[in-house]
Design a protein around this motif. Structure first.
Motif, mmCIF file in Angstrom:
data_model
loop_
_atom_site.group_PDB
_atom_site.id
_atom_site.type_symbol
_atom_site.label_atom_id
_atom_site.label_comp_id
_atom_site.label_asym_id
_atom_site.label_seq_id
_atom_site.Cartn_x
_atom_site.Cartn_y
_atom_site.Cartn_z
ATOM 1 N N ASP A 177 6.244 54.593 85.168
ATOM 2 C CA ASP A 177 7.288 53.675 85.610
ATOM 3 C C ASP A 177 6.757 52.295 85.949
ATOM 4 N N ARG A 178 5.531 52.218 86.486
ATOM 5 C CA ARG A 178 5.060 50.959 87.057
ATOM 6 C C ARG A 178 3.944 50.272 86.271
ATOM 7 N N ILE A 179 3.166 51.037 85.489
ATOM 8 C CA ILE A 179 1.988 50.431 84.856
ATOM 9 C C ILE A 179 1.927 50.674 83.349
ATOM 10 N N LEU A 180 2.003 51.921 82.925
ATOM 11 C CA LEU A 180 1.712 52.243 81.530
ATOM 12 C C LEU A 180 2.922 52.250 80.611
ATOM 13 N N PRO A 236 -0.287 42.728 91.975
ATOM 14 C CA PRO A 236 -0.138 44.071 92.551
ATOM 15 C C PRO A 236 -0.623 45.181 91.620
ATOM 16 N N MET A 237 -0.477 44.964 90.304
ATOM 17 C CA MET A 237 -0.940 45.975 89.355
ATOM 18 C C MET A 237 -2.456 46.097 89.402
ATOM 19 N N ARG A 282 -4.352 45.317 91.907
ATOM 20 C CA ARG A 282 -4.704 45.893 93.199
ATOM 21 C C ARG A 282 -4.477 47.407 93.198
ATOM 22 N N ALA A 283 -3.377 47.856 92.586
ATOM 23 C CA ALA A 283 -3.084 49.284 92.520
ATOM 24 C C ALA A 283 -4.144 50.029 91.718
ATOM 25 N N VAL A 284 -4.575 49.430 90.603
ATOM 26 C CA VAL A 284 -5.605 50.065 89.782
ATOM 27 C C VAL A 284 -6.918 50.172 90.551
ATOM 28 N N ARG A 285 -7.277 49.102 91.278
ATOM 29 C CA ARG A 285 -8.518 49.135 92.063
ATOM 30 C C ARG A 285 -8.471 50.245 93.114
ATOM 31 N N TRP A 286 -7.315 50.371 93.801
ATOM 32 C CA TRP A 286 -7.189 51.399 94.830
ATOM 33 C C TRP A 286 -7.232 52.797 94.235
#
Length: 497
Positions: free
Chosen positions: A90-93, A225-226, A228-232
């Motif tokens: 939903d958010r990245i791929l 934000p994307m 940052r989300a991947v790093r986390w």
């Protein structure tokens, strides 16, 4: 044609009936699931037998109850990860890429399991869990995107889709079971790896028929934000792996404790997820109203799949120790019993699809189909009470037909519940949680496995009639409760028929 249509965001037109009256994209997605089920269930059909086999024969030497519990815990992990898979889609791929990368991870995991070493078994199961979490919720959601909400072909399409994937469920255990019995368990795992590779090839080949294949996710994160989300996510995965390794080496994280932790998470995750969806400001009041009956369907799925998944644990163990392994003079591995389940679903799914198409709007409501499925699941276990009763111990042999009959009931129940449940999920899903609502359906499978991981510990501690009788009776009672709630479900599940 708009840009949205050009990128495949919308379902195909209603006159796309190239595949038995269904959209052409159903061929691509069904083909992928044929091979995914071939690999996943082919591996799972021999997994518990590999766990209980002696180390000298290439197994891990576990007790029956422990092996069944660990196998169920693996299933719990597979479906827990599906929540992350839905969010990533939903958010990245986007759904297409999530399914593609999920398939790559699954194939890599099976190739690792082909290596004859304990470490590669656990590493392979981890990769398969991650890959299935990406693939399963999103491929089912993509099937739903092939249809408009009120398209009456939808339930029949899901039935055909389910028939196709059960071809893989039928063939997988035949191949892996024969290799595991005549060569080695790891040759069976190699066959699963090869099957998943074929599935990926045909998925990429047929992508032009899929909705949303070239588009970004509908609710994509902004670039920063994307990142940052991947790093986390990467940091979290590294920390979790390091912590698990350290605790394991210190003797604090045992296999039994890991199973217990997964069960607790499988209970907590759907509770938290439903709470988030009900409270989200992006969910409209109308969508929130449709989530309430979805909770009932979720619980029905948990009960049924608690029974279904034991076809690959306690039922396999029962077949290996107490059932005949020959028919008309032909000897076969115990793992082939699971192929019977796939065969019955292949045979029955088109019949069910034809009945629904012929009945049109007169067909039973989705809640009734799901309830009938749960009842049939319970009856499949109650049937096993008959041949297992009246013996002084566990040393007896039952005829092939008892397990075959149980699997017929289980297969028909699976068709009724899963096709209607998956179809209803795509209709009841809040727009902002589209793929994630499909992931929530798969969380019901995680919870079913989580409960099973604890229950199957009793398998070698109580009598077989007591074990199968109590579990079957609970399932029948749950199905009857859903039937009793049908009037309320019919009112609140609009536009689901």
């Amino acid at each position: 044609m708009t840009d949205t249509e050009a990128h495949g965001e919308r379902p195909p037109p209603g006159d796309d009936r190239a595949f038995f009256g269904q959209p052409r994209g159903l061929v691509t997605l069904s083909g992928l699931e044929v091979w995914e089920r071939f690999s996943f269930l082919g591996m799972q059909a021999i997994l518990v037998l590999y766990f209980v086999d002696s180390v000298a024969h290439g197994g891990l030497g576990m007790a029956d109850g422990t092996a069944a519990s660990v196998s169920a815990a693996y299933g719990t992990l597979v479906y827990l990860v599906s929540v992350g898979g839905g969010w990533l889609a939903d958010r990245i791929l986007g759904s297409y890429r999530a399914v593609l990368w999920g398939g790559v991870l699954i194939a890599a995991g099976h190739y690792l399991m082909a290596v004859p070493a304990a470490w590669s078994t656990w590493a392979g199961l981890g990769l398969i869990s991650a890959g299935t979490g990406l693939l399963k919720p999103n491929v089912s959601y993509m099937v739903g995107k092939l249809y408009r909400t009120r398209d009456e072909r939808r339930d029949a399409g899901f039935a055909l889709y389910y028939m196709a994937i059960n071809i893989g469920s039928f063939l997988g255990p035949l191949v892996t079971g024969w290799l595991g019995d005549h060569a080695s368990w790891h040759w069976g795992f190699s066959a699963a790896a090869f099957g998943m590779t074929l599935g990926l090839i045909q998925y990429v080949w047929g992508r032009r028929h899929l909705a949303g294949r070239d588009s970004a996710p509908e609710y994509a994160l902004a670039p920063e934000p994307m990142r940052r989300a991947v790093r986390w996510m990467v940091l979290g995965a590294v920390v979790a792996a390091a912590l698990a390794t350290a605790l394991s080496l210190a003797g604090r994280l045992t296999l039994g404790r890991f199973v217990d932790v997964l069960t607790v998470v499988s209970v907590a995750a759907p509770v938290v997820y439903f709470a988030v969806m009900f409270a989200s400001p992006r969910v409209t009041p109308e969508e929130r109203g449709r989530l309430r009956p979805y909770v009932v369907l979720f619980c029905a799925s948990v009960v049924f799949n608690f029974i279904l998944f034991q076809a690959y644990s306690t039922m396999i163990l029962l077949a290996a120790s107490n059932a005949e392994s020959s028919i008309f003079g032909f000897d076969f591995p115990a793992s082939w019993y699971t192929s019977a389940l796939g065969a019955f679903e292949v045979a029955l799914a088109p019949v069910v699809a034809a009945v629904w198409v012929r009945m049109g709007r007169r067909q039973p409501h989705a809640s009734h189909k799901i309830a009938f499925g749960v009842v049939l699941g319970g009856l499949s276990f109650l049937l096993i009470v008959l041949p297992t009763s009246g013996h002084s111990g566990d040393h007896y042999t039952m005829a092939v037909w008892w397990i075959v009959g149980s699997y017929i009931l289980l297969g028909l129940g699976d068709i009724l519940l899963e096709t209607s449940g998956l179809s209803a999920s795509t209709k009841l899903a809040p727009r902002a949680f589209a793929s994630q609502t499909m992931a929530l359906w798969f969380l019901s499978l995680a919870l079913a496995n989580g409960i099973q991981a604890q229950t199957v510990k009793l398998y070698d501690k109580v009598s077989h009639p007591a074990y199968f009788g109590v579990n079957g009776a609970v399932a029948v009672a749950a199905g009857l409760a859903v039937i009793a709630a049908a009037p309320w479900l019919r009112r609140t599940m609009h536009p689901v028929h």
